[in-house]
Scaffold this motif. Structure first.
Motif, PDB file in Angstrom:
ATOM      1  N   UNK A  22       0.887  -1.022  -0.040  1.00  0.00           N
ATOM      2  CA  UNK A  22      -0.041  -0.002   0.021  1.00  0.00           C
ATOM      3  C   UNK A  22       1.053   1.308   0.085  1.00  0.00           C
ATOM      4  N   UNK A  23       0.660   2.122  -0.863  1.00  0.00           N
ATOM      5  CA  UNK A  23       1.639   3.341  -1.007  1.00  0.00           C
ATOM      6  C   UNK A  23       1.424   4.176   0.225  1.00  0.00           C
ATOM      7  N   UNK A  24       2.554   4.619   0.703  1.00  0.00           N
ATOM      8  CA  UNK A  24       2.966   5.511   1.884  1.00  0.00           C
ATOM      9  C   UNK A  24       1.700   6.664   1.860  1.00  0.00           C
ATOM     10  N   UNK A  25       1.508   7.218   0.766  1.00  0.00           N
ATOM     11  CA  UNK A  25       0.509   8.564   0.913  1.00  0.00           C
ATOM     12  C   UNK A  25      -0.967   8.083   1.001  1.00  0.00           C
ATOM     13  N   UNK A  26      -1.303   6.820   0.496  1.00  0.00           N
ATOM     14  CA  UNK A  26      -2.604   6.231   0.953  1.00  0.00           C
ATOM     15  C   UNK A  26      -2.733   5.899   2.280  1.00  0.00           C
ATOM     16  N   UNK A  27      -1.607   5.300   2.906  1.00  0.00           N
ATOM     17  CA  UNK A  27      -1.656   5.094   4.191  1.00  0.00           C
ATOM     18  C   UNK A  27      -1.682   6.217   5.174  1.00  0.00           C
ATOM     19  N   UNK A  28      -1.126   7.424   4.814  1.00  0.00           N
ATOM     20  CA  UNK A  28      -1.202   8.703   5.430  1.00  0.00           C
ATOM     21  C   UNK A  28      -2.549   9.245   5.362  1.00  0.00           C
ATOM     22  N   UNK A  29      -3.117   9.156   4.346  1.00  0.00           N
ATOM     23  CA  UNK A  29      -4.349   9.807   4.215  1.00  0.00           C
ATOM     24  C   UNK A  29      -5.532   8.979   4.834  1.00  0.00           C
ATOM     25  N   UNK A  30      -5.378   7.770   4.956  1.00  0.00           N
ATOM     26  CA  UNK A  30      -6.160   6.908   5.737  1.00  0.00           C
ATOM     27  C   UNK A  30      -6.288   7.093   6.996  1.00  0.00           C
ATOM     28  N   UNK A  31      -5.010   7.263   7.752  1.00  0.00           N
ATOM     29  CA  UNK A  31      -4.490   7.814   9.060  1.00  0.00           C
ATOM     30  C   UNK A  31      -5.202   8.930   9.432  1.00  0.00           C
ATOM     31  N   UNK A  32      -4.842  10.002   8.679  1.00  0.00           N
ATOM     32  CA  UNK A  32      -5.430  11.502   8.856  1.00  0.00           C
ATOM     33  C   UNK A  32      -7.087  11.363   8.849  1.00  0.00           C
ATOM     34  N   UNK A  33      -7.647  10.649   7.961  1.00  0.00           N
ATOM     35  CA  UNK A  33      -9.234  10.529   7.997  1.00  0.00           C
ATOM     36  C   UNK A  33      -9.630  10.009   9.331  1.00  0.00           C
ATOM     37  N   UNK A  34      -8.964   8.693   9.605  1.00  0.00           N
ATOM     38  CA  UNK A  34      -9.253   7.952  10.897  1.00  0.00           C
ATOM     39  C   UNK A  34      -8.924   8.976  12.266  1.00  0.00           C
ATOM     40  N   UNK A  35      -7.961   9.530  12.115  1.00  0.00           N
ATOM     41  CA  UNK A  35      -7.895  10.742  13.256  1.00  0.00           C
ATOM     42  C   UNK A  35      -8.892  11.769  13.217  1.00  0.00           C
ATOM     43  N   UNK A  36      -9.250  12.406  12.322  1.00  0.00           N
ATOM     44  CA  UNK A  36     -10.201  13.427  12.341  1.00  0.00           C
ATOM     45  C   UNK A  36     -11.580  12.822  12.313  1.00  0.00           C
ATOM     46  N   UNK A  37     -11.943  11.736  11.955  1.00  0.00           N
ATOM     47  CA  UNK A  37     -13.064  11.086  12.343  1.00  0.00           C
ATOM     48  C   UNK A  37     -13.425  10.641  13.818  1.00  0.00           C
ATOM     49  N   UNK A  38     -12.327  10.142  14.522  1.00  0.00           N
ATOM     50  CA  UNK A  38     -12.285   9.864  15.881  1.00  0.00           C
ATOM     51  C   UNK A  38     -12.471  11.112  16.700  1.00  0.00           C
ATOM     52  N   UNK A  39     -11.817  12.065  16.319  1.00  0.00           N
ATOM     53  CA  UNK A  39     -11.917  13.551  17.270  1.00  0.00           C
ATOM     54  C   UNK A  39     -13.286  13.964  16.919  1.00  0.00           C
TER      55      UNK A  39
END
Length: 283
Positions: free
Chosen positions: A202-219
């Motif tokens: 999985x490309x690093x930029x895809x992982x980073x994007x998913x991580x950001x979305x998950x963080x923002x959603x959790x907050x």
């Protein structure tokens, strides 16, 4: 009557944009007179061709095959698009798709551009496709192309209905031991549409994007900040489970993963590809 040479045909093709067979016919009818041939092309071919090019070709079929290669086997899949499923299911269209595949295999093509540049009789696949568009009366194009290589390659071609040609092709390359479950893996790829083989793919930029979305959603959900990182990791794991082939739940037995299937036979998956009609880049 002027001689109708390859150079003359090339000249008229470049000046009109017409297909090779259209040019040959026009020059023959015009007895080698270039100006008259252009008039014939304008009257009979270019206007219709121009209209076809403006129409979208999102139906079609996928031709595929496995061939023996130096290091084992190679799987090829070529999507050929038409505008309507009526044309897509005709024997002539399916046969033409098979001929494009054969040309791609002979050329050992590795991309759509290489497929189009491959020899097809005395012309190229690109030129043959242009001629096919005139024959079928629709915009015809080569869509997606896929190629996988390994000790063993398995292909599963899925038809959405009995009267239609294949609309989804799944290919997987495995080692020799993995061949025992390759068919099951190909069925999984067809049905569940994994995007990557392992999470490392999985490309690093895809992982980073998913991580950001998950963080923002959790907050946004009001989760305590101190537990957000753990929640984010859980959501990333869910993302991998949905999109990574070896981490997907096996459709026939959700208690195990596709990776477990390969572990049970002591085998490994090397690469895979999935092609679905109409799912390539938009025109």
């Amino acid at each position: 009557m002027a001689a109708i040479t390859a150079a003359l045909i090339k000249q008229v093709r470049e000046e009109t944009g017409a297909g090779m067979m259209d040019v040959k016919k026009a020059l023959t009818e015009a007895e080698g007179d270039v100006a008259r041939a252009k008039e014939i092309i304008r009257a009979k071919g270019i206007q219709a061709a121009g209209k076809r090019e403006g129409r979208k070709a999102q139906e079609g079929t996928i031709a595929s095959k496995v061939v023996e290669s130096a290091n084992g086997q190679t799987g090829y899949a070529v999507e050929l698009n038409s505008e309507t499923d009526f044309v897509a299911k005709t024997p002539k269209f399916v046969g033409f798709a098979d001929s494009v595949l054969e040309d791609a295999v002979k050329a050992e093509a590795a991309s759509v551009d290489e497929v189009l540049a491959a020899a097809s009789g005395e012309a190229t696949v690109k030129e043959a496709v242009e001629e096919a568009a005139a024959l079928f009366g629709e915009h015809v194009k080569v869509g997606q192309f896929a190629k996988v290589e390994g000790p063993h390659v398995e292909i599963y071609a899925h038809k959405k209905s009995a009267e239609m040609p294949p609309s989804i092709v799944a290919m997987i390359a495995t080692d020799e031991a993995g061949a025992a479950v390759a068919h099951e893996a190909a069925l999984q790829i067809s049905a569940m549409g994994a995007q990557w083989l392992t999470r490392e793919d999985v490309p690093a930029d895809v992982v980073e994007s998913e991580r950001r979305v998950a963080t923002e959603k959790s907050l946004a959900e009001g989760k305590p900040e101190k537990i957000v990182p753990k929640i984010v990791e859980g959501r990333l794991n869910a993302f991998y489970k949905e999109n990574v082939l070896l981490e997907q739940s096996y459709v026939k037995d959700p208690s195990k993963t596709v990776g477990d299937l390969f572990k049970e036979v002591g085998g490994a998956a090397v690469a895979f590809a999935r092609v679905e009609v109409g799912k390539g880049e938009a025109e």
